[in-house]
Structures are given as structure tokens and as C-alpha cells.
Design a protein around this motif. Structure first.
Motif: not given
Length: 159
Positions: A38-43, A83-84, A126-130
Motif C-alpha cells: 500500500e505504501k509503494g513497496f510492490t513486488m 537513516e539509510d 523508497l527511502l523517501d517513502i519509508a
């Protein structure tokens, strides 16, 4: 707090006729992946970056039994992130239909490069999303040392 609803099925119970340990693990894994997707970390997105999530530990605390046919709610709160983005910690709670807390689990994991088979940082998008994940009230910035905070190290058999 992110939540996912489940109904306890025949295949989820053990010989004691209550929710099996393996079912708790499966429900948590399903909840985590639903949250990440749902947050964009799709397969597809993970495949583009050739990364995958790994679990270092899941520490369970059981409070009350759950039985077949009962609905349960599994929550997820992000309680840590490096942080990373290479390390993450999720807290899960299990609730029955009355809102009673059945179990709690602290889960610690990482991202690995699927070619190198080593821990890797998240790519920037992906880090920006996380970094925008909703965080628990006791959220902590994780470090590499947190991965070994429980003090367990491998001990090989001497053959």
C-alpha cells in the motif's frame, strides 16, 4: 497504526485447538506485506531495485488464546528505521473482536540485495517513502548495532 482483519480458519489452529504459532507468523507477514504494498513497496518495485525484505527476529509475547472462527485484527506500527533505510523494526499487536490484546510481537528486519545476498540501503525513492511511514510513539533511529542488540551470534557445529 495500520491494521488488517483476519478470520481464524481450520488450517490456522494447532492440536490445542487455538491459534497456532505459525499462524501468528503468517498473519504478521501478510500484514507487513499489505502495508508495504500500500505504501509503494510492490513486488514490481522491489524487483526493479533487486531487493527483498528479510526478518532477523520476531519476539512474541502471548496474552490470551484465540480460537477458530473468531475474527482478529493484526496491527503494525513502525517503531524503528535506520537513516539509510537498511534496517527496520515493526511492532505487531493481535486483538480479538472485543479489542482485547491477545499477543504482541517485536520484529526486526533488513533489506538485502538479492544478487549480492548482503544487507543494502534503500534506493532514495523508497527511502523517501519509508521516512514518511507513520511511526510509533517510541520510534527509534536504528543503527547496525541494533541488529545485534539481543546479543545472539551464530555458533557453528564443530564437525
Amino acid at each position: 497504526m495500520y491494521t488488517k482483519q483476519f478470520e481464524i480458519r481450520w488450517s490456522d489452529v494447532d492440536a490445542n485447538r487455538h491459534l497456532a504459532n505459525s499462524a501468528y507468523t503468517n498473519f504478521m507477514s501478510h500484514t507487513r506485506m499489505a502495508f508495504l504494498i500500500e505504501k509503494g513497496f510492490t513486488m514490481k518495485e522491489l524487483a526493479i531495485h533487486n531487493i527483498g525484505p528479510v526478518v532477523f527476529y520476531e519476539h512474541m509475547f502471548y496474552f490470551k488464546e484465540a480460537f477458530m472462527g473468531q475474527p482478529i485484527t493484526v496491527s503494525l506500527e513502525v517503531s524503528g528505521l535506520s537513516e539509510d533505510g537498511s534496517f527496520f523494526k515493526f511492532d505487531h499487536n493481535f486483538y480479538n473482536h472485543k479489542g482485547e490484546n491477545l499477543a504482541f510481537c517485536e520484529m526486526f528486519g533488513s533489506w538485502i540485495d538479492l544478487k549480492e545476498r548482503k544487507i543494502t540501503e534503500l534506493p532514495q525513492e523508497l527511502l523517501d517513502i519509508a521516512n514518511d511511514f507513520p511511526k510509533s510513539k517510541d520510534f527509534k533511529i536504528l543503527t547496525k548495532e541494533d541488529a545485534r542488540a539481543k546479543g545472539r551470534r551464530p555458533v557453528n557445529l564443530e564437525l
